[in-house]
Design a protein around this motif. Structure first.
Motif: not given
Length: 315
Positions: A27-31, A41-44, A76-81, A86-88
């Protein structure tokens, strides 16, 4: 569903968008307040979708955009995959609840999955799901236990343990939007058909990776008391309005009958954890070991082909 620059994403509510990654959401949340044009960004999601996430973000917020932060509902793996990739690309902080940090700093694995609960292909394959930690080092920071999010001042985090010790949900009180992670979900994650097609029904947390059912029940009732009008979850498309209210009341009132398996490794005795990670994992009952082995053999033989067939037909 919105198609923009060959990327499919969907709007949850004003200022909130979701993107499906195979069988889980980001999910993407506009501030709207504080950081000009900022977003979080919420989860990946499931691994292999980093490019799609970046393209969706740029379609929504402009070329070269990056989030103010990444918030994890859990590790969990399906939320940090896609987190490492992305951090790169984005040099941004990552936030998680303090009780979730051991699984994100290399200190502790999650308890083993329980493939004999749930009665579906996604559950039967759970013996193969990774539970080892990732190590983000100093990149990951603890969320404020008060619920405040500096990068999203109008939102609050809500500690909703049960699925994992440090699981959190996010709530925007102004329009009662809830991002529930896996505290509850809007499909049947144990079923390959439901999990991959996002066929809709409100369910408790994914059975095969939930390790404290008493805490999970309390978390669902805590979320029900927030009276959300829109719920977006880790698996499935959002639910809204009267349909949501009726289904959430039914789940909260009857959680023990609807959500908790009749039997399973963690049903009677939960896994236990502290701020350093897992302390105790209940043993597998002898009668379950044979069943688990049979599921493992069966899913090795047919799981890959069954999942591919479902993908071809329903994605």
């Amino acid at each position: 569903m919105i198609t923009n620059n060959k990327v499919n994403y969907y709007q949850v509510t004003q200022g909130v968008w979701g993107l499906k990654t195979l069988f889980s959401n980001v999910y993407m949340i506009a501030n709207r307040k504080g950081v000009a044009d900022g977003w979080v960004l919420v989860d990946t999601g499931v691994r292999g979708y980093s490019r799609q996430i970046i393209k969706a973000a740029e379609a929504l917020f402009g070329a070269g955009t990056r989030p103010e932060a990444i918030i994890l509902t859990h590790g969990h793996f399906d939320h940090t995959g896609n987190l490492i990739e992305l951090l790169k690309h984005w040099d941004v902080p990552v936030y998680a609840h303090p009780m979730e940090l051991p699984y994100l700093t290399g200190k502790s694995s999650y308890p083993p999955a329980d493939p004999v609960v749930g009665g579906g292909l996604m559950a039967w394959m759970a013996w193969a799901y990774p539970t080892s930690p990732i190590d983000l080092g100093e990149k990951v920071q603890a969320l404020d236990v008060s619920g405040d999010i500096p990068e999203l001042p109008e939102w609050k985090t809500v500690h909703t343990p049960g699925h994992t010790p440090g699981h959190v949900s996010l709530f925007f009180k102004l329009n009662a939007t809830l991002i529930a992670g896996d505290a509850l979900v809007t499909t049947k994650p144990e079923s390959a058909f439901y999990a991959l097609s996002f066929a809709q029904t409100l369910s408790g947390p994914p059975k095969y990776l939930t390790t404290d059912w008493a805490a999970a029940a309390q978390s669902v009732r805590k979320l029900y008391e927030l009276e959300p009008r829109t719920v977006a979850t880790g698996h499935g498309y959002p639910m809204r309005g009267r349909e949501l209210q009726a289904a959430l009341k039914k789940l909260a009132d009857n959680f023990e009958d609807i959500a908790i398996p009749m039997s399973g490794r963690y049903v009677r005795v939960p896994a236990m954890a502290d701020e350093n990670g897992v302390e105790y994992v209940p043993p597998i009952a002898p009668s379950v070991k044979f069943k688990a082995a049979a599921f493992a053999i069966a899913t090795v033989a047919v799981g890959f082909f069954a999942v591919r067939e479902v993908q071809k037909r329903f994605l």
